[in-house]
Design a protein around this motif. Structure first.
Motif, PDB file in Angstrom:
ATOM      1  N   GLU A 111      46.174   0.654 -37.142  1.00  0.00           N
ATOM      2  CA  GLU A 111      47.360   0.605 -38.001  1.00  0.00           C
ATOM      3  C   GLU A 111      48.327   1.744 -37.704  1.00  0.00           C
ATOM      4  OE1 GLU A 111      45.707   0.427 -41.959  1.00  0.00           O
ATOM      5  OE2 GLU A 111      45.629  -1.772 -41.911  1.00  0.00           O
ATOM      6  N   LEU A 112      47.787   2.946 -37.527  1.00  0.00           N
ATOM      7  CA  LEU A 112      48.660   4.088 -37.266  1.00  0.00           C
ATOM      8  C   LEU A 112      49.367   3.990 -35.913  1.00  0.00           C
ATOM      9  CD1 LEU A 112      46.433   6.948 -38.720  1.00  0.00           C
ATOM     10  CD2 LEU A 112      48.580   6.083 -39.665  1.00  0.00           C
ATOM     11  N   ILE A 113      48.666   3.479 -34.910  1.00  0.00           N
ATOM     12  CA  ILE A 113      49.243   3.419 -33.568  1.00  0.00           C
ATOM     13  C   ILE A 113      50.107   2.186 -33.379  1.00  0.00           C
ATOM     14  CG2 ILE A 113      48.694   3.178 -31.106  1.00  0.00           C
ATOM     15  CD1 ILE A 113      46.197   4.961 -31.733  1.00  0.00           C
ATOM     16  N   TYR A 114      49.568   1.018 -33.689  1.00  0.00           N
ATOM     17  CA  TYR A 114      50.253  -0.220 -33.346  1.00  0.00           C
ATOM     18  C   TYR A 114      51.149  -0.766 -34.447  1.00  0.00           C
ATOM     19  CZ  TYR A 114      47.341  -0.154 -29.261  1.00  0.00           C
ATOM     20  OH  TYR A 114      46.752   0.224 -28.083  1.00  0.00           O
ATOM     21  N   ILE A 115      50.897  -0.400 -35.667  1.00  0.00           N
ATOM     22  CA  ILE A 115      51.725  -0.929 -36.749  1.00  0.00           C
ATOM     23  C   ILE A 115      52.751   0.115 -37.198  1.00  0.00           C
ATOM     24  CG2 ILE A 115      51.703  -1.838 -39.107  1.00  0.00           C
ATOM     25  CD1 ILE A 115      48.968  -3.130 -38.347  1.00  0.00           C
ATOM     26  N   GLY A 117      53.388   2.847 -35.322  1.00  0.00           N
ATOM     27  CA  GLY A 117      54.039   3.320 -34.106  1.00  0.00           C
ATOM     28  C   GLY A 117      53.828   4.784 -33.773  1.00  0.00           C
ATOM     29  N   LEU A 118      52.784   5.408 -34.317  1.00  0.00           N
ATOM     30  CA  LEU A 118      52.520   6.817 -34.005  1.00  0.00           C
ATOM     31  C   LEU A 118      51.894   6.960 -32.619  1.00  0.00           C
ATOM     32  CD1 LEU A 118      50.980   8.079 -37.384  1.00  0.00           C
ATOM     33  CD2 LEU A 118      53.330   8.294 -36.600  1.00  0.00           C
ATOM     34  N   LYS A 119      52.065   8.115 -32.040  1.00  0.00           N
ATOM     35  CA  LYS A 119      51.409   8.422 -30.770  1.00  0.00           C
ATOM     36  C   LYS A 119      49.953   8.793 -31.049  1.00  0.00           C
ATOM     37  CE  LYS A 119      55.579  10.074 -28.541  1.00  0.00           C
ATOM     38  NZ  LYS A 119      55.761   9.294 -27.371  1.00  0.00           N
ATOM     39  N   GLN A 120      49.105   8.566 -30.054  1.00  0.00           N
ATOM     40  CA  GLN A 120      47.676   8.829 -30.232  1.00  0.00           C
ATOM     41  C   GLN A 120      47.400  10.279 -30.597  1.00  0.00           C
ATOM     42  OE1 GLN A 120      45.560   7.351 -26.805  1.00  0.00           O
ATOM     43  NE2 GLN A 120      45.738   5.227 -27.496  1.00  0.00           N
ATOM     44  N   LYS A 121      48.123  11.211 -29.997  1.00  0.00           N
ATOM     45  CA  LYS A 121      47.873  12.623 -30.314  1.00  0.00           C
ATOM     46  C   LYS A 121      48.252  12.937 -31.760  1.00  0.00           C
ATOM     47  CE  LYS A 121      52.243  14.353 -28.507  1.00  0.00           C
ATOM     48  NZ  LYS A 121      52.910  15.239 -27.601  1.00  0.00           N
ATOM     49  N   ASP A 122      49.278  12.253 -32.287  1.00  0.00           N
ATOM     50  CA  ASP A 122      49.663  12.450 -33.682  1.00  0.00           C
ATOM     51  C   ASP A 122      48.628  11.846 -34.633  1.00  0.00           C
ATOM     52  OD1 ASP A 122      51.988  13.755 -32.875  1.00  0.00           O
ATOM     53  OD2 ASP A 122      53.123  11.873 -32.774  1.00  0.00           O
ATOM     54  N   VAL A 123      48.058  10.718 -34.214  1.00  0.00           N
ATOM     55  CA  VAL A 123      46.996  10.089 -35.001  1.00  0.00           C
ATOM     56  C   VAL A 123      45.780  11.016 -35.061  1.00  0.00           C
ATOM     57  CG1 VAL A 123      45.384   8.140 -35.097  1.00  0.00           C
ATOM     58  CG2 VAL A 123      47.797   7.739 -34.571  1.00  0.00           C
ATOM     59  N   ALA A 124      45.462  11.637 -33.927  1.00  0.00           N
ATOM     60  CA  ALA A 124      44.331  12.566 -33.886  1.00  0.00           C
ATOM     61  C   ALA A 124      44.535  13.698 -34.890  1.00  0.00           C
ATOM     62  CB  ALA A 124      44.159  13.118 -32.468  1.00  0.00           C
ATOM     63  N   LYS A 125      45.737  14.250 -34.933  1.00  0.00           N
ATOM     64  CA  LYS A 125      46.033  15.323 -35.881  1.00  0.00           C
ATOM     65  C   LYS A 125      45.933  14.828 -37.319  1.00  0.00           C
ATOM     66  CE  LYS A 125      49.073  17.990 -32.888  1.00  0.00           C
ATOM     67  NZ  LYS A 125      50.467  18.336 -32.589  1.00  0.00           N
ATOM     68  N   GLU A 126      46.517  13.647 -37.572  1.00  0.00           N
ATOM     69  CA  GLU A 126      46.516  13.117 -38.936  1.00  0.00           C
ATOM     70  C   GLU A 126      45.101  12.823 -39.441  1.00  0.00           C
ATOM     71  OE1 GLU A 126      48.369   9.352 -41.359  1.00  0.00           O
ATOM     72  OE2 GLU A 126      49.638  10.363 -39.884  1.00  0.00           O
ATOM     73  N   LEU A 127      44.250  12.301 -38.551  1.00  0.00           N
ATOM     74  CA  LEU A 127      42.889  11.962 -38.959  1.00  0.00           C
ATOM     75  C   LEU A 127      41.920  13.136 -38.816  1.00  0.00           C
ATOM     76  CD1 LEU A 127      42.559   8.376 -37.410  1.00  0.00           C
ATOM     77  CD2 LEU A 127      43.087   8.996 -39.779  1.00  0.00           C
ATOM     78  N   GLY A 128      42.377  14.223 -38.172  1.00  0.00           N
ATOM     79  CA  GLY A 128      41.531  15.397 -37.995  1.00  0.00           C
ATOM     80  C   GLY A 128      40.402  15.173 -36.998  1.00  0.00           C
ATOM     81  N   ILE A 129      40.684  14.369 -35.965  1.00  0.00           N
ATOM     82  CA  ILE A 129      39.692  14.086 -34.923  1.00  0.00           C
ATOM     83  C   ILE A 129      40.305  14.373 -33.562  1.00  0.00           C
ATOM     84  CG2 ILE A 129      38.436  12.370 -36.291  1.00  0.00           C
ATOM     85  CD1 ILE A 129      39.912  10.175 -34.796  1.00  0.00           C
ATOM     86  N   LEU A 131      41.586  13.681 -29.644  1.00  0.00           N
ATOM     87  CA  LEU A 131      42.329  12.621 -28.969  1.00  0.00           C
ATOM     88  C   LEU A 131      41.365  11.633 -28.310  1.00  0.00           C
ATOM     89  CD1 LEU A 131      44.988  11.379 -28.024  1.00  0.00           C
ATOM     90  CD2 LEU A 131      44.974  12.990 -26.107  1.00  0.00           C
ATOM     91  N   GLU A 132      40.289  12.146 -27.737  1.00  0.00           N
ATOM     92  CA  GLU A 132      39.288  11.279 -27.091  1.00  0.00           C
ATOM     93  C   GLU A 132      38.662  10.345 -28.114  1.00  0.00           C
ATOM     94  OE1 GLU A 132      39.353  14.654 -26.679  1.00  0.00           O
ATOM     95  OE2 GLU A 132      40.190  14.630 -24.647  1.00  0.00           O
ATOM     96  N   ASN A 133      38.424  10.853 -29.312  1.00  0.00           N
ATOM     97  CA  ASN A 133      37.850  10.033 -30.379  1.00  0.00           C
ATOM     98  C   ASN A 133      38.828   8.927 -30.784  1.00  0.00           C
ATOM     99  OD1 ASN A 133      36.520   9.053 -32.685  1.00  0.00           O
ATOM    100  ND2 ASN A 133      35.708  11.063 -33.169  1.00  0.00           N
ATOM    101  N   VAL A 134      40.106   9.257 -30.865  1.00  0.00           N
ATOM    102  CA  VAL A 134      41.120   8.242 -31.189  1.00  0.00           C
ATOM    103  C   VAL A 134      41.111   7.148 -30.126  1.00  0.00           C
ATOM    104  CG1 VAL A 134      43.606   7.789 -31.378  1.00  0.00           C
ATOM    105  CG2 VAL A 134      42.616   9.797 -32.494  1.00  0.00           C
ATOM    106  N   LYS A 135      41.095   7.556 -28.862  1.00  0.00           N
ATOM    107  CA  LYS A 135      41.090   6.576 -27.772  1.00  0.00           C
ATOM    108  C   LYS A 135      39.852   5.689 -27.827  1.00  0.00           C
ATOM    109  CE  LYS A 135      43.921   9.303 -24.654  1.00  0.00           C
ATOM    110  NZ  LYS A 135      44.027   9.975 -23.375  1.00  0.00           N
ATOM    111  N   ALA A 136      38.715   6.271 -28.137  1.00  0.00           N
ATOM    112  CA  ALA A 136      37.471   5.492 -28.235  1.00  0.00           C
ATOM    113  C   ALA A 136      37.559   4.501 -29.392  1.00  0.00           C
ATOM    114  CB  ALA A 136      36.276   6.427 -28.412  1.00  0.00           C
ATOM    115  N   ARG A 137      38.117   4.928 -30.526  1.00  0.00           N
ATOM    116  CA  ARG A 137      38.237   4.035 -31.677  1.00  0.00           C
ATOM    117  C   ARG A 137      39.183   2.868 -31.375  1.00  0.00           C
ATOM    118  NH1 ARG A 137      38.420   7.884 -37.112  1.00  0.00           N
ATOM    119  NH2 ARG A 137      36.435   8.933 -36.709  1.00  0.00           N
TER     120      ARG A 137
END
Length: 174
Positions: A111-115, A117-129, A131-137
């Motif tokens: 939802e954060l990336i595709y809906i 429109g956030l960048k993966q690195k921003d999602v990582a910061k927002e979720l506190g995980i 970048l590799e974890n975001v990519k795996a998810r």
């Protein structure tokens, strides 16, 4: 270690690595040349010869990132709002259901990336995980979604992994 030694050891492997990623001979040649210029210029920074391959390939990855970053400056923005991607997929059978049925950790990333429109690195910061974890998810979520679309709706995937075909879903027809 000398530049010629790195050239002899890695040039073919490095060139085809770059070509595979950028899919353009002209771009690959430019990136390959820039990579070796940086290798030659920064050779003194290579401390251990056994780490040469990782160092060389990291320089190439950085050069490819620069290439894609420069290339993206010339791409026209198609939409100004961040909510458009959701509308793009609304016509696809069971789209909302499959997104909502994802485990929460995967749904958040999608939802954060595709809906939104956030960048993966921003999602990582927002979720506190990481970048590799975001990519795996994201990869796991995509795998689940592909499996669901293939099983339920009988969509097929083209060579680029995009959904093709018409819905043949018992859920949507009821």
């Amino acid at each position: 270690m000398e530049t010629i030694k790195i050239w002899n050891k890695f040039n073919d492997q490095l060139y085809f690595f770059i070509l595979k990623k950028v899919k353009s001979k002209d771009a690959a040649n430019d990136i390959f040349q820039n990579t070796f210029l940086k290798i030659h210029k920064n050779l003194s920074q290579l401390e251990k010869e056994e780490k040469a391959k990782a160092w060389v390939f990291q320089i190439a990855r950085n050069e490819m990132n620069n290439y894609f970053k420069d290339k993206s400056m010339y791409v026209e923005k198609l939409h100004s709002t961040k909510d458009i991607p959701l509308q793009k997929y609304q016509h696809i059978c069971c789209f909302d259901k499959f997104i909502n049925d994802l485990p929460i950790i995967y749904r958040q990333a999608i939802e954060l990336i595709y809906i939104k429109g956030l960048k993966q690195k921003d999602v990582a910061k927002e979720l506190g995980i990481s970048l590799e974890n975001v990519k795996a998810r994201v990869k796991r979520a995509k795998d689940i979604l592909k499996k669901n679309f293939k099983e339920c709706c009988k969509y097929e995937f083209n060579k680029n992994g995009k959904l093709i075909g018409e819905s043949n879903c018992s859920i949507c027809k009821t």
